[in-house]
Motif scaffolding. Structure first.
Motif, PDB file in Angstrom:
ATOM      1  N   GLN B 320       0.864  -1.197  -0.428  1.00  0.00           N
ATOM      2  CA  GLN B 320       0.696   0.494   0.326  1.00  0.00           C
ATOM      3  C   GLN B 320       0.687   1.271   0.352  1.00  0.00           C
ATOM      4  OE1 GLN B 320      -1.920  -0.770   3.533  1.00  0.00           O
ATOM      5  NE2 GLN B 320      -3.899  -1.332   2.672  1.00  0.00           N
ATOM      6  N   MET B 321       2.084   1.474   0.887  1.00  0.00           N
ATOM      7  CA  MET B 321       2.580   2.219   1.177  1.00  0.00           C
ATOM      8  C   MET B 321       3.274   2.762  -0.139  1.00  0.00           C
ATOM      9  SD  MET B 321       3.730   2.606   4.880  1.00  0.00           S
ATOM     10  CE  MET B 321       4.037   4.238   4.467  1.00  0.00           C
ATOM     11  N   LYS B 322       4.421   1.929  -0.689  1.00  0.00           N
ATOM     12  CA  LYS B 322       5.275   1.885  -2.236  1.00  0.00           C
ATOM     13  C   LYS B 322       4.228   1.843  -2.972  1.00  0.00           C
ATOM     14  CE  LYS B 322       7.212  -2.440  -1.050  1.00  0.00           C
ATOM     15  NZ  LYS B 322       7.520  -4.020  -1.383  1.00  0.00           N
ATOM     16  N   ASN B 323       2.761   1.488  -2.966  1.00  0.00           N
ATOM     17  CA  ASN B 323       2.060   2.288  -4.677  1.00  0.00           C
ATOM     18  C   ASN B 323       1.237   3.937  -3.930  1.00  0.00           C
ATOM     19  OD1 ASN B 323       1.519   0.701  -5.900  1.00  0.00           O
ATOM     20  ND2 ASN B 323      -0.323  -0.389  -4.764  1.00  0.00           N
ATOM     21  N   LEU B 324       1.537   4.303  -2.869  1.00  0.00           N
ATOM     22  CA  LEU B 324       1.455   5.877  -2.597  1.00  0.00           C
ATOM     23  C   LEU B 324       2.411   6.540  -3.015  1.00  0.00           C
ATOM     24  CD1 LEU B 324      -0.201   5.996   0.603  1.00  0.00           C
ATOM     25  CD2 LEU B 324      -0.988   6.521  -1.409  1.00  0.00           C
ATOM     26  N   PHE B 325       3.485   6.124  -2.885  1.00  0.00           N
ATOM     27  CA  PHE B 325       4.484   6.326  -3.550  1.00  0.00           C
ATOM     28  C   PHE B 325       5.590   6.850  -4.960  1.00  0.00           C
ATOM     29  CE2 PHE B 325       6.631   6.114   0.977  1.00  0.00           C
ATOM     30  CZ  PHE B 325       6.231   7.223   1.690  1.00  0.00           C
ATOM     31  N   TRP B 326       4.780   5.850  -5.165  1.00  0.00           N
ATOM     32  CA  TRP B 326       5.068   5.531  -7.354  1.00  0.00           C
ATOM     33  C   TRP B 326       3.956   6.435  -7.647  1.00  0.00           C
ATOM     34  CZ3 TRP B 326       8.495   3.761 -10.035  1.00  0.00           C
ATOM     35  CH2 TRP B 326       9.461   2.756  -9.292  1.00  0.00           C
ATOM     36  N   GLU B 327       2.763   6.753  -6.962  1.00  0.00           N
ATOM     37  CA  GLU B 327       2.001   6.986  -7.798  1.00  0.00           C
ATOM     38  C   GLU B 327       1.899   8.645  -7.478  1.00  0.00           C
ATOM     39  OE1 GLU B 327      -1.226   6.481  -8.222  1.00  0.00           O
ATOM     40  OE2 GLU B 327      -1.660   8.795  -9.176  1.00  0.00           O
ATOM     41  N   GLU B 328       2.649   8.919  -6.030  1.00  0.00           N
ATOM     42  CA  GLU B 328       2.785  10.336  -6.357  1.00  0.00           C
ATOM     43  C   GLU B 328       4.072  10.844  -7.308  1.00  0.00           C
ATOM     44  OE1 GLU B 328       3.540  11.686  -2.932  1.00  0.00           O
ATOM     45  OE2 GLU B 328       4.339  13.205  -2.669  1.00  0.00           O
ATOM     46  N   LEU B 329       5.414   9.785  -6.958  1.00  0.00           N
ATOM     47  CA  LEU B 329       6.083   9.992  -8.813  1.00  0.00           C
ATOM     48  C   LEU B 329       5.241  10.364 -10.211  1.00  0.00           C
ATOM     49  CD1 LEU B 329       9.110  10.098  -9.276  1.00  0.00           C
ATOM     50  CD2 LEU B 329       9.241   7.968  -8.864  1.00  0.00           C
ATOM     51  N   TYR B 330       4.575   9.415 -10.270  1.00  0.00           N
ATOM     52  CA  TYR B 330       4.446   9.637 -11.333  1.00  0.00           C
ATOM     53  C   TYR B 330       2.795  10.979 -11.591  1.00  0.00           C
ATOM     54  CZ  TYR B 330       1.165   8.406 -15.304  1.00  0.00           C
ATOM     55  OH  TYR B 330       0.442   8.651 -16.138  1.00  0.00           O
ATOM     56  N   GLN B 331       2.771  10.977 -10.892  1.00  0.00           N
ATOM     57  CA  GLN B 331       1.951  12.808 -10.326  1.00  0.00           C
ATOM     58  C   GLN B 331       2.930  13.815 -10.909  1.00  0.00           C
ATOM     59  OE1 GLN B 331      -1.215  12.894 -11.036  1.00  0.00           O
ATOM     60  NE2 GLN B 331      -1.887  10.753 -10.341  1.00  0.00           N
ATOM     61  N   VAL B 332       4.201  13.874 -10.476  1.00  0.00           N
ATOM     62  CA  VAL B 332       5.317  14.633 -10.190  1.00  0.00           C
ATOM     63  C   VAL B 332       5.572  14.689 -12.069  1.00  0.00           C
ATOM     64  CG1 VAL B 332       7.028  16.038  -9.473  1.00  0.00           C
ATOM     65  CG2 VAL B 332       5.188  14.868  -8.428  1.00  0.00           C
ATOM     66  N   GLU B 333       5.993  13.062 -12.172  1.00  0.00           N
ATOM     67  CA  GLU B 333       7.285  13.498 -13.669  1.00  0.00           C
ATOM     68  C   GLU B 333       5.881  13.498 -14.215  1.00  0.00           C
ATOM     69  OE1 GLU B 333      10.032  10.134 -12.581  1.00  0.00           O
ATOM     70  OE2 GLU B 333      11.456  11.250 -11.805  1.00  0.00           O
ATOM     71  N   GLN B 334       4.746  13.350 -14.585  1.00  0.00           N
ATOM     72  CA  GLN B 334       3.944  13.048 -15.943  1.00  0.00           C
ATOM     73  C   GLN B 334       3.828  14.780 -16.392  1.00  0.00           C
ATOM     74  OE1 GLN B 334      -0.627  12.161 -15.731  1.00  0.00           O
ATOM     75  NE2 GLN B 334      -0.659  12.840 -14.085  1.00  0.00           N
ATOM     76  N   GLN B 335       4.109  15.128 -15.759  1.00  0.00           N
ATOM     77  CA  GLN B 335       4.050  16.876 -15.556  1.00  0.00           C
ATOM     78  C   GLN B 335       5.817  17.597 -16.002  1.00  0.00           C
ATOM     79  OE1 GLN B 335       2.288  19.499 -12.772  1.00  0.00           O
ATOM     80  NE2 GLN B 335      -0.131  17.369 -12.657  1.00  0.00           N
ATOM     81  N   VAL B 336       6.479  16.968 -15.545  1.00  0.00           N
ATOM     82  CA  VAL B 336       7.697  17.640 -15.329  1.00  0.00           C
ATOM     83  C   VAL B 336       8.741  16.742 -16.573  1.00  0.00           C
ATOM     84  CG1 VAL B 336       8.126  18.633 -13.560  1.00  0.00           C
ATOM     85  CG2 VAL B 336       8.685  17.318 -13.445  1.00  0.00           C
ATOM     86  N   ASN B 337       8.504  15.382 -16.187  1.00  0.00           N
ATOM     87  CA  ASN B 337       9.271  14.711 -17.139  1.00  0.00           C
ATOM     88  C   ASN B 337       9.296  13.121 -17.960  1.00  0.00           C
ATOM     89  OD1 ASN B 337      11.933  13.354 -18.328  1.00  0.00           O
ATOM     90  ND2 ASN B 337      12.807  13.607 -16.779  1.00  0.00           N
TER      91      ASN B 337
END
Lengths: 102, 369
Positions: B320-337
């Protein structure tokens, strides 16, 4: 050329330390590396390259490139960008490879 | 010396990993090459748009202070002025303080070695006064020293633009930002406007011919389609991007793969950030350089994985925690990189096999192209 009133970080005046560079006493505010302390006194050339004997100075300031090698308190090839300057430190230019056989 | 978790590097990734592991009761040791924690954040007086949400309003050095405070209650053993210099036959790590070497026995190791700036060579680029952009920033913000009075920046990333602003603010004359290509790398229009308002010329289609000077740089010769130009400077800042720092991974016999988009050679790792050497994990910019957020989030992810493998957290909670961190990374990187994000998934897939990242369920990510 020390920044005593930083536009973002504000005013900061630290205790002074005195060290020698090639026998010449120099004073700076503490908390800096040897390379930065020398930069304060406009000393840019910290040594020479081993093969072509060309001047070398601070390049990466992060301990990676070894362009800032100096002799500090008798120890040769010390990264001056990773060493905090201290009172009474004896700093010499790096002008050759150390003699490992002595 | 014995420890549950040995973390190599006390920057943002190492501290993020330290928080996840130490806060769950593991005994954590950080070794750090410099005399302080916080890594490259310490000299960053700018904020970053590609940070995790809760850090977006803060400057780099404030984030460092924040992180250090966050790990403080957990009694982490911090060894500053120490480096990893080798591996003993029995698997213990050889740690040195520059005088002595001693073994450290660790159940798990997290390597958060960071990234190093890439040099931009041209004739006489080794003259004193020519330095990386990061070096100039360390001098003005960490050591509070002016590297000179007049400069020029080579390279046009957001970092070069931020640095140009910061150099201007401490009273240095910035004579230009030089970009060899017809477009600058930076996409942020606000920052471009700010630089133009400061009357700092952005010199596109311009290449560096050579540096000149006796004992130190005095002139930089640049050339555009209007011909060569001699710029009177007393220091020069090079912004050539960054590479992951690899020595620690070579010591630990970790396999590497070449990923240009991630910054060159990158240690192989799986979805848990475990490398090809069992028990050795990777975090931060040494996992590939994609966004500021990735530094923190990969640190947290490797920390969670270590907690899971040492039984401090069950696998349901961990995933669950890993999915949250991966999701957050995706949210940032889909916008910037997004390119960096895709390259990271390809990197994991290259090591773990096809479609391995599909096990990150529910986030709906795909490799584009």
């Amino acid at each position: 050329m020390e920044i005593t009133n930083h536009p973002t970080l504000g005013k900061q005046i630290d205790e002074e330390v005195t060290f020698t560079f090639e026998g010449m006493p120099l004073t700076v505010q503490k908390g800096k590396t040897v390379a930065a302390a020398l930069m304060t006194h406009r000393v840019r050339k910290l040594g020479v390259s081993r093969k072509l004997i060309q001047p070398r100075g601070l390049f990466c300031a992060n301990g990676r490139c070894c362009s800032c090698f100096m002799t500090i308190d008798g120890k040769e090839h010390v990264r001056s960008c990773m060493t905090l300057v201290q009172n009474g430190m004896n700093v010499l230019q790096n002008n050759s490879d150390p003699n490992v056989r002595k | 010396m014995e420890t549950d978790v040995l973390i190599i590097g006390g920057g943002p990734a190492g501290l993020s990993a330290a928080y996840e592991t130490a806060s769950r009761g593991l005994n954590v040791t950080i070794i750090e090459e410099t005399w302080y924690l916080g890594g490259q954040l310490v000299q960053q007086t700018q904020s970053f748009e590609d940070m995790p949400n809760h850090y977006r309003q803060l400057c780099g050095f404030e984030i460092a202070e924040n992180l250090i405070k966050k790990v403080e209650p957990f009694g982490i053993h911090v060894l500053t002025d120490h480096t990893l210099i080798g591996l003993y036959e029995n698997g213990e790590m050889g740690i040195s303080n520059d005088r002595d070497v001693f073994p450290v026995k660790a159940s798990k190791i997290i390597m958060a070695t960071g990234a190093a700036e890439i040099a931009v060579p041209f004739p006489k680029w080794t003259l004193p006064g020519i330095m990386t952009a990061g070096a100039a920033q360390i001098l003005i913000n960490r050591d509070r020293v002016l590297p000179g009075t007049k400069t020029i920046l080579i390279g046009s990333s957001s970092f070069a633009f931020e640095l140009a602003k910061q150099l201007h603010e401490v009273g240095i004359e910035v004579k230009g930002i030089v970009e060899q290509q017809s477009d600058i790398v930076l996409q942020n229009n606000c920052l471009i406007d700010e630089i133009e308002k400061l009357n700092i010329p952005i010199l596109k289609n311009t290449k560096v011919i050579e540096a000149e000077g006796k004992g130190q740089v005095e002139t930089l010769v640049i050339e555009s389609n209007q011909g060569p130009q001699r710029i009177d400077v007393d220091f020069v800042c090079l912004d050539g991007g960054r590479n992951p720092i690899l020595e620690a991974f070579l010591i630990a016999n970790c396999s590497l793969s070449y990923r240009k988009i991630l910054g060159g050679w990158v240690p192989d790792y799986d979805l848990n950030f475990e490398t090809s050497s069992e028990g050795v994990y990777v975090a931060g910019n040494s996992t590939g350089i994609t966004s500021k957020a990735a530094i923190f989030l990969t640190g947290s992810l490797s920390g969670i994985s270590v907690c899971e493998s040492l039984g401090k957290i069950n696998s349901t909670e961990a995933s669950q925690m890993k999915n949250l961190f991966w999701e957050e990374l995706y949210q940032v990187e889909q916008q910037v990189n997004l390119e960096g994000w895709n390259s990271r998934l390809k990197h994991i897939e290259g090591y773990m096999g096809p479609n391995s990242h599909q096990s990150l369920s529910g986030i709906g990510r795909k490799i584009n192209g």
